[in-house]
Write a protein that holds these residues in place. Structure first.
Motif, PDB file in Angstrom:
ATOM      1  N   LEU A 197      10.355   2.902 -25.060  1.00  0.00           N
ATOM      2  CA  LEU A 197       9.717   1.735 -24.459  1.00  0.00           C
ATOM      3  C   LEU A 197       9.156   2.053 -23.073  1.00  0.00           C
ATOM      4  O   LEU A 197       9.779   2.756 -22.284  1.00  0.00           O
ATOM      5  CB  LEU A 197      10.720   0.584 -24.358  1.00  0.00           C
ATOM      6  CG  LEU A 197      11.217   0.025 -25.689  1.00  0.00           C
ATOM      7  CD1 LEU A 197      12.294  -1.019 -25.437  1.00  0.00           C
ATOM      8  CD2 LEU A 197      10.073  -0.582 -26.492  1.00  0.00           C
ATOM      9  N   CYS A 229       5.058  -6.737 -19.690  1.00  0.00           N
ATOM     10  CA  CYS A 229       5.361  -6.484 -21.094  1.00  0.00           C
ATOM     11  C   CYS A 229       6.025  -5.124 -21.219  1.00  0.00           C
ATOM     12  O   CYS A 229       5.984  -4.309 -20.280  1.00  0.00           O
ATOM     13  CB  CYS A 229       4.107  -6.545 -21.961  1.00  0.00           C
ATOM     14  SG  CYS A 229       2.888  -5.263 -21.589  1.00  0.00           S
ATOM     15  N   CYS A 230       6.620  -4.878 -22.365  1.00  0.00           N
ATOM     16  CA  CYS A 230       7.312  -3.611 -22.607  1.00  0.00           C
ATOM     17  C   CYS A 230       7.203  -3.285 -24.091  1.00  0.00           C
ATOM     18  O   CYS A 230       7.595  -4.089 -24.935  1.00  0.00           O
ATOM     19  CB  CYS A 230       8.782  -3.746 -22.187  1.00  0.00           C
ATOM     20  SG  CYS A 230       9.696  -2.198 -22.235  1.00  0.00           S
ATOM     21  N   LEU A 231       6.652  -2.125 -24.416  1.00  0.00           N
ATOM     22  CA  LEU A 231       6.507  -1.736 -25.811  1.00  0.00           C
ATOM     23  C   LEU A 231       6.379  -0.221 -25.924  1.00  0.00           C
ATOM     24  O   LEU A 231       6.038   0.452 -24.947  1.00  0.00           O
ATOM     25  CB  LEU A 231       5.321  -2.423 -26.469  1.00  0.00           C
ATOM     26  CG  LEU A 231       3.897  -2.197 -25.969  1.00  0.00           C
ATOM     27  CD1 LEU A 231       2.907  -2.780 -26.990  1.00  0.00           C
ATOM     28  CD2 LEU A 231       3.642  -2.847 -24.633  1.00  0.00           C
ATOM     29  N   GLU A 235       3.859   1.171 -31.009  1.00  0.00           N
ATOM     30  CA  GLU A 235       3.624  -0.270 -31.060  1.00  0.00           C
ATOM     31  C   GLU A 235       2.332  -0.637 -30.329  1.00  0.00           C
ATOM     32  O   GLU A 235       1.555  -1.495 -30.789  1.00  0.00           O
ATOM     33  CB  GLU A 235       4.816  -0.996 -30.446  1.00  0.00           C
ATOM     34  CG  GLU A 235       4.764  -2.498 -30.554  1.00  0.00           C
ATOM     35  CD  GLU A 235       5.945  -3.179 -29.897  1.00  0.00           C
ATOM     36  OE1 GLU A 235       6.011  -4.428 -29.948  1.00  0.00           O
ATOM     37  OE2 GLU A 235       6.807  -2.468 -29.333  1.00  0.00           O
TER      38      GLU A 235
END
Length: 314
Positions: A197, A229-231, A235
């Motif tokens: 992440l 945000c965090c991905l 993703e």
């Protein structure tokens, strides 16, 4: 309020200036190059040449310092430590000293997450974590934060530091733009297992947070990590494929193979930025400033993709 903004024509600076004007602030923009149309609101100055900005700082309420020598994967300076320190640390020192002498109330400095860390230790970083920059750019930014605090506290000027994660949006460059191009071309990407992440913030939300740091009384004397945000990389690629309406071919290549390729090709830094974890907790800004992201991830990616296609003629 009256703001003096350095780096005003840059990726973040231009968006911040547009937002600030909409919200009724008056602006003085500092730029290295003269605009095509002459304007009394633009100060042409090369900050590394140590210009005297005392006259234009008179009557300014807040300095927003965005200008910097930015991190690049391809460097040509003989001594990077000296080059980055001159551009980022010493420029900040001189500007802070001149601002304090002119009676500027607050100095908002846009630093970088790289002043703190290159990766997170299996959890989200917070402002309480000790900074440990690993390259000349990150060290110059951390030193700039420190000299700002010293100057500001010695002269009674308020200071605020922002450490953004990767900022994306309309006009983004670097690895994010390259990723957009690869996804839009439908090329197979060996990042199907890149699940670590990473935190991001879109330029519209970041501009909003900067403005909040200019005006909110509780921002004074604070450091804020900036993210919305965090991905993971895989993703993110899927999300870009969705907004670009492109089919994806994500290959499940082991991370150890990618790391080996990066070492062999001299691109280890690029691979780490695509596959390593770098999470931050932006809760401090929410708690202290009452800040909430205005633009959703979906909306921000749609705007980014649309602007990129318009710019590239696709």
């Amino acid at each position: 309020m009256r703001f003096l903004v350095t780096g005003a024509t840059g990726f973040v600076g231009s968006e911040f200036c547009e937002l600030a004007q909409v919200r009724g602030h008056s602006l003085l923009r500092v730029s290295r190059r003269a605009p095509e149309v002459a304007s009394a609101e633009v100060v042409v100055a090369d900050l590394e040449a140590a210009p005297d900005l005392s006259a234009v700082l008179a009557g300014v309420d807040v300095v927003v310092h965005l200008a910097a020598r930015v991190h690049s994967m391809r460097e040509d300076a003989d001594d990077l430590e000296v080059a980055y320190r001159a551009a980022n640390t010493e420029v900040t020192r001189r500007l802070a000293e001149q601002a304090a002498a002119a009676g500027v109330r607050r100095f908002v400095f846009v630093s970088s997450i790289k002043a703190m860390a290159e990766r997170s230790p299996g959890r989200a970083l917070t402002e309480a974590d000790a900074p440990a920059p690993e390259d000349p750019y990150g060290r110059s930014k951390l030193l700039a934060e420190q000299v700002l605090r010293e100057v500001a506290e010695a002269h009674g000027m308020e200071w605020v530091v922002l450490r953004p994660t990767l900022v994306f949006g309309a006009g983004v460059g670097g690895n994010f733009a390259r990723l957009l191009s690869l996804v839009d071309r439908g090329l197979p990407l060996p990042l199907g297992r890149a699940q670590a992440l990473r935190s991001f913030i879109n330029v519209w939300n970041f501009a909003d947070l900067i403005e909040r740091c200019c005006v909110h009384p509780a921002a004074a004397g604070q450091i804020f990590l900036a993210a919305d945000c965090c991905l993971g990389t895989a993703e993110l690629i899927r999300a870009l494929g969705h907004v670009l309406q492109r089919p994806l071919r994500l290959l499940p290549v082991p991370m150890s193979w990618l790391d080996a390729w990066g070492r062999m090709l001299g691109m280890r830094g690029v691979v780490e930025r695509l596959t390593g974890e770098l999470r931050v907790d932006a809760g401090h800004a929410r708690e202290v400033l009452g800040w909430q992201p205005r633009i959703s991830l979906e909306d921000a990616l749609q705007r980014t993709a649309r602007a990129w296609r318009e710019a590239s003629g696709r």
